[in-house]
Design an enzyme around this catalytic site. Structure first.
Site, PDB file in Angstrom:
ATOM      1  N   TYR A  61       0.896  -1.164   0.000  1.00 61.78           N
ATOM      2  CA  TYR A  61       0.000   0.000   0.000  1.00 61.78           C
ATOM      3  C   TYR A  61       0.932   1.210   0.000  1.00 61.78           C
ATOM      4  O   TYR A  61       1.563   1.507   1.014  1.00 61.78           O
ATOM      5  CB  TYR A  61      -0.874  -0.043   1.256  1.00 61.78           C
ATOM      6  CG  TYR A  61      -1.903   1.061   1.323  1.00 61.78           C
ATOM      7  CD1 TYR A  61      -3.264   0.765   1.220  1.00 61.78           C
ATOM      8  CD2 TYR A  61      -1.530   2.391   1.492  1.00 61.78           C
ATOM      9  CE1 TYR A  61      -4.220   1.782   1.286  1.00 61.78           C
ATOM     10  CE2 TYR A  61      -2.466   3.403   1.550  1.00 61.78           C
ATOM     11  CZ  TYR A  61      -3.813   3.088   1.453  1.00 61.78           C
ATOM     12  OH  TYR A  61      -4.758   4.091   1.521  1.00 61.78           O
ATOM     13  N   ASP A 102      12.424   4.497   3.567  1.00 60.46           N
ATOM     14  CA  ASP A 102      13.127   5.528   4.334  1.00 60.46           C
ATOM     15  C   ASP A 102      12.187   6.190   5.348  1.00 60.46           C
ATOM     16  O   ASP A 102      12.644   6.820   6.301  1.00 60.46           O
ATOM     17  CB  ASP A 102      13.698   6.588   3.378  1.00 60.46           C
ATOM     18  CG  ASP A 102      12.671   7.134   2.395  1.00 60.46           C
ATOM     19  OD1 ASP A 102      11.670   6.438   2.107  1.00 60.46           O
ATOM     20  OD2 ASP A 102      12.853   8.267   1.898  1.00 60.46           O
ATOM     21  N   TYR A 125       1.838   5.431   6.846  1.00 58.42           N
ATOM     22  CA  TYR A 125       2.532   4.550   5.882  1.00 58.42           C
ATOM     23  C   TYR A 125       3.838   4.017   6.499  1.00 58.42           C
ATOM     24  O   TYR A 125       4.101   2.818   6.488  1.00 58.42           O
ATOM     25  CB  TYR A 125       2.809   5.332   4.591  1.00 58.42           C
ATOM     26  CG  TYR A 125       3.773   4.663   3.639  1.00 58.42           C
ATOM     27  CD1 TYR A 125       3.364   3.595   2.847  1.00 58.42           C
ATOM     28  CD2 TYR A 125       5.102   5.102   3.527  1.00 58.42           C
ATOM     29  CE1 TYR A 125       4.255   2.981   1.963  1.00 58.42           C
ATOM     30  CE2 TYR A 125       5.980   4.496   2.654  1.00 58.42           C
ATOM     31  CZ  TYR A 125       5.557   3.437   1.877  1.00 58.42           C
ATOM     32  OH  TYR A 125       6.442   2.831   1.012  1.00 58.42           O
ATOM     33  N   TRP A 150      12.105   7.177  -2.463  1.00 60.31           N
ATOM     34  CA  TRP A 150      11.775   8.085  -3.571  1.00 60.31           C
ATOM     35  C   TRP A 150      11.861   7.357  -4.929  1.00 60.31           C
ATOM     36  O   TRP A 150      12.599   7.785  -5.834  1.00 60.31           O
ATOM     37  CB  TRP A 150      12.711   9.286  -3.573  1.00 60.31           C
ATOM     38  CG  TRP A 150      12.659  10.176  -2.369  1.00 60.31           C
ATOM     39  CD1 TRP A 150      12.251   9.855  -1.108  1.00 60.31           C
ATOM     40  CD2 TRP A 150      13.040  11.567  -2.305  1.00 60.31           C
ATOM     41  NE1 TRP A 150      12.358  10.940  -0.271  1.00 60.31           N
ATOM     42  CE2 TRP A 150      12.840  12.003  -0.988  1.00 60.31           C
ATOM     43  CE3 TRP A 150      13.542  12.464  -3.241  1.00 60.31           C
ATOM     44  CZ2 TRP A 150      13.116  13.306  -0.578  1.00 60.31           C
ATOM     45  CZ3 TRP A 150      13.824  13.760  -2.830  1.00 60.31           C
ATOM     46  CH2 TRP A 150      13.609  14.175  -1.512  1.00 60.31           C
TER      47      TRP A 150
HETATM   48  N1  LIG Z   1       7.343   4.400  -4.415  1.00 60.60           N
HETATM   49  C1  LIG Z   1       8.252   4.868  -3.537  1.00 60.60           C
HETATM   50  O1  LIG Z   1       8.638   6.040  -3.600  1.00 60.60           O
HETATM   51  C2  LIG Z   1       8.806   3.977  -2.472  1.00 60.60           C
HETATM   52  C3  LIG Z   1       9.691   4.525  -1.518  1.00 60.60           C
HETATM   53  C4  LIG Z   1      10.221   3.690  -0.534  1.00 60.60           C
HETATM   54  C5  LIG Z   1       9.871   2.352  -0.493  1.00 60.60           C
HETATM   55  N2  LIG Z   1       9.003   1.846  -1.427  1.00 60.60           N
HETATM   56  C6  LIG Z   1       8.629   0.434  -1.332  1.00 60.60           C
HETATM   57  O2  LIG Z   1       9.060  -0.211  -2.513  1.00 60.60           O
HETATM   58  C7  LIG Z   1       8.162  -1.283  -2.837  1.00 60.60           C
HETATM   59  C8  LIG Z   1       7.715  -1.149  -4.284  1.00 60.60           C
HETATM   60  O3  LIG Z   1       6.979   0.059  -4.427  1.00 60.60           O
HETATM   61  P1  LIG Z   1       6.563   0.638  -5.851  1.00 60.60           P
HETATM   62  O4  LIG Z   1       7.118   2.000  -5.923  1.00 60.60           O
HETATM   63  O5  LIG Z   1       6.856  -0.334  -6.934  1.00 60.60           O
HETATM   64  O6  LIG Z   1       4.986   0.758  -5.631  1.00 60.60           O
HETATM   65  P2  LIG Z   1       3.806   0.780  -6.680  1.00 60.60           P
HETATM   66  O7  LIG Z   1       4.286   1.176  -8.029  1.00 60.60           O
HETATM   67  O8  LIG Z   1       2.722   1.558  -6.020  1.00 60.60           O
HETATM   68  O9  LIG Z   1       3.392  -0.740  -6.747  1.00 60.60           O
HETATM   69  C9  LIG Z   1       2.788  -1.397  -5.665  1.00 60.60           C
HETATM   70  C10 LIG Z   1       2.061  -2.598  -6.216  1.00 60.60           C
HETATM   71  O10 LIG Z   1       1.405  -3.226  -5.098  1.00 60.60           O
HETATM   72  C11 LIG Z   1       0.140  -3.616  -5.543  1.00 60.60           C
HETATM   73  N3  LIG Z   1      -0.824  -3.747  -4.448  1.00 60.60           N
HETATM   74  C12 LIG Z   1      -1.401  -2.787  -3.716  1.00 60.60           C
HETATM   75  N4  LIG Z   1      -2.270  -3.321  -2.859  1.00 60.60           N
HETATM   76  C13 LIG Z   1      -2.247  -4.654  -3.070  1.00 60.60           C
HETATM   77  C14 LIG Z   1      -2.915  -5.754  -2.508  1.00 60.60           C
HETATM   78  N5  LIG Z   1      -3.848  -5.605  -1.564  1.00 60.60           N
HETATM   79  N6  LIG Z   1      -2.638  -6.998  -2.961  1.00 60.60           N
HETATM   80  C15 LIG Z   1      -1.728  -7.173  -3.951  1.00 60.60           C
HETATM   81  N7  LIG Z   1      -1.064  -6.189  -4.533  1.00 60.60           N
HETATM   82  C16 LIG Z   1      -1.312  -4.928  -4.095  1.00 60.60           C
HETATM   83  C17 LIG Z   1      -0.314  -2.527  -6.494  1.00 60.60           C
HETATM   84  O11 LIG Z   1      -1.323  -3.045  -7.302  1.00 60.60           O
HETATM   85  P3  LIG Z   1      -2.489  -2.110  -7.885  1.00 60.60           P
HETATM   86  O12 LIG Z   1      -1.852  -1.438  -9.046  1.00 60.60           O
HETATM   87  O13 LIG Z   1      -3.567  -3.077  -8.209  1.00 60.60           O
HETATM   88  O14 LIG Z   1      -2.850  -1.146  -6.791  1.00 60.60           O
HETATM   89  C18 LIG Z   1       0.988  -2.248  -7.246  1.00 60.60           C
HETATM   90  O15 LIG Z   1       1.116  -3.083  -8.360  1.00 60.60           O
HETATM   91  C19 LIG Z   1       7.043  -1.193  -1.803  1.00 60.60           C
HETATM   92  O16 LIG Z   1       7.310  -2.091  -0.760  1.00 60.60           O
HETATM   93  C20 LIG Z   1       7.132   0.224  -1.284  1.00 60.60           C
HETATM   94  O17 LIG Z   1       6.620   0.341   0.032  1.00 60.60           O
HETATM   95  C21 LIG Z   1       8.481   2.621  -2.421  1.00 60.60           C
END
Ligand SMILES: NC(=O)c1ccc[n+]([C@@H]2O[C@H](COP(=O)([O-])OP(=O)(O)OC[C@H]3O[C@@H](n4cnc5c(N)ncnc54)[C@H](OP(=O)(O)O)[C@@H]3O)[C@@H](O)[C@H]2O)c1
Length: 297
Positions: A61, A102, A125, A150
């Site tokens: 999420y 982070d 979050y 990020w």
């Molecule tokens: N984005 C950032 O800036 C950031 C920063 C620090 C850490 N992270 C971490 O890095 C990892 C990857 O993030 P990302 O940037 O690739 O995020 P993202 O692009 O938002 O992708 C997250 C994925 O999780 C899926 N998802 C959400 N709820 C779900 C559920 N209930 N069951 C199954 N799938 C679900 C979403 O599917 P839907 O498309 O169907 O919603 C999406 O495909 C995560 O652990 C995040 O917390 C991200």
């Protein structure tokens, strides 16, 4: 042949993991429809059926502001689900690779955060992601937790794509200039993940469990990141003019840390893995976007 289950396969990181791991074994890419992390039974059934050797959990999420008004759902997906994944992984001796953030830190430190620094999330979050880390670690199986920051990519929802859209649609943009972090490319995180897993399997089985920071090198503010994005684009139409503002002038439901730069020294010391600078990684993403755009013409 190794079975590699990728959860959240359609997200920014999930898509890059699919690409980077495509020849590393039999890749099973599952999106939300195949495995819903808000449904703990669905997680158990998925792992029992797929029986993977490696689980790459890129599902989360990630709506930082929305999480403030949906704390229970965010906790189920980011906090409880990773614990259930870890329990199921332990039963079949699979390696669980999980990603954290982070935003587990409060941003008061002036230097880059190391893995053992005290955590104190400022928003829902961050608190839910911290709960996920703890639930995985309490389970005691083989797990690697990579904290990144990020994240940007040519796909999905991220700051890079938002700036490219707003930069052409608007005349003026006000961007926060007092939060410091490391923009990190999803592709580089995926590539580093593969290098770590291969190094763990071959040389460092004793390092196959733990928390590691994994971000691109360098640091900037959101304003600095926006400036760099605009500088790389060559458009016929002039881009919006950018103004740096303090967080206090940008009303967002979730509070963000003022400093969330992470030190990657442990990753380098244990696995000899380093990510490039965020500027170099940004070049790569912009190039991919240009190729996609020229193909679309
Ligand atoms: N984005 C950032 O800036 C950031 C920063 C620090 C850490 N992270 C971490 O890095 C990892 C990857 O993030 P990302 O940037 O690739 O995020 P993202 O692009 O938002 O992708 C997250 C994925 O999780 C899926 N998802 C959400 N709820 C779900 C559920 N209930 N069951 C199954 N799938 C679900 C979403 O599917 P839907 O498309 O169907 O919603 C999406 O495909 C995560 O652990 C995040 O917390 C991200």
């Amino acid at each position: 042949m190794k079975q590699i289950l990728i959860l959240g396969a359609q997200g920014q990181l999930g898509m890059e993991l699919q690409s980077i791991f495509r020849d590393a074994g039999r890749v099973i890419p599952y999106g939300r429809a195949k495995c819903d992390l808000s449904d703990l039974q669905s997680i158990r059934a998925t792992i029992r059926e797929a029986r993977p050797d490696v689980i790459l959990n890129a599902a989360a999420y990630t709506a930082v502001d929305r999480a403030e008004s949906e704390p229970e759902l965010a906790m189920r997906i980011n906090g409880e689900a990773p614990g259930t994944l870890a329990e199921e992984a332990r039963k079949i001796n699979a390696l669980l690779v999980h990603y954290s953030t982070d935003y587990v830190f409060d941003g008061l430190k002036t230097k880059p955060y190391v893995e053992d620094d005290p955590v104190r999330p400022l928003n829902v979050y961050g608190a839910t992601k911290l709960a996920g880390e703890r639930n995985i670690q309490q389970t005691g199986g083989r797990s690697l937790i990579f904290r990144t920051s990020w994240v940007f990519s040519p796909h999905g929802q991220n700051f890079l794509r938002t700036m490219l859209r707003f930069g052409q649609d608007r005349d003026q943009l006000r961007v926060v200039n007092d939060q410091k972090g490391a923009p990190t490319s999803a592709r580089e995180v995926a590539a580093a993940t593969r290098r770590v897993i291969e190094s763990t399997a071959e040389h460092k089985p004793e390092c196959a469990t733990g928390i590691y920071h994994m971000t691109c090198a360098g640091e900037t503010t959101w304003f600095g990141f926006a400036q760099a994005i605009f500088a790389k684009m060559h458009a016929e139409k002039p881009w919006a003019s950018l103004t740096g503002i303090p967080s206090s002038e940008y009303a967002a439901p979730a509070t963000r840390p003022a400093n969330s730069v992470l030190s990657n020294e442990r990753l380098k010391a244990d696995f000899d893995v380093e990510l490039p600078s965020w500027e170099t990684a940004l070049d790569g993403a912009v190039q991919t976007l240009s190729i996609q755009n020229s193909r679309a013409l």
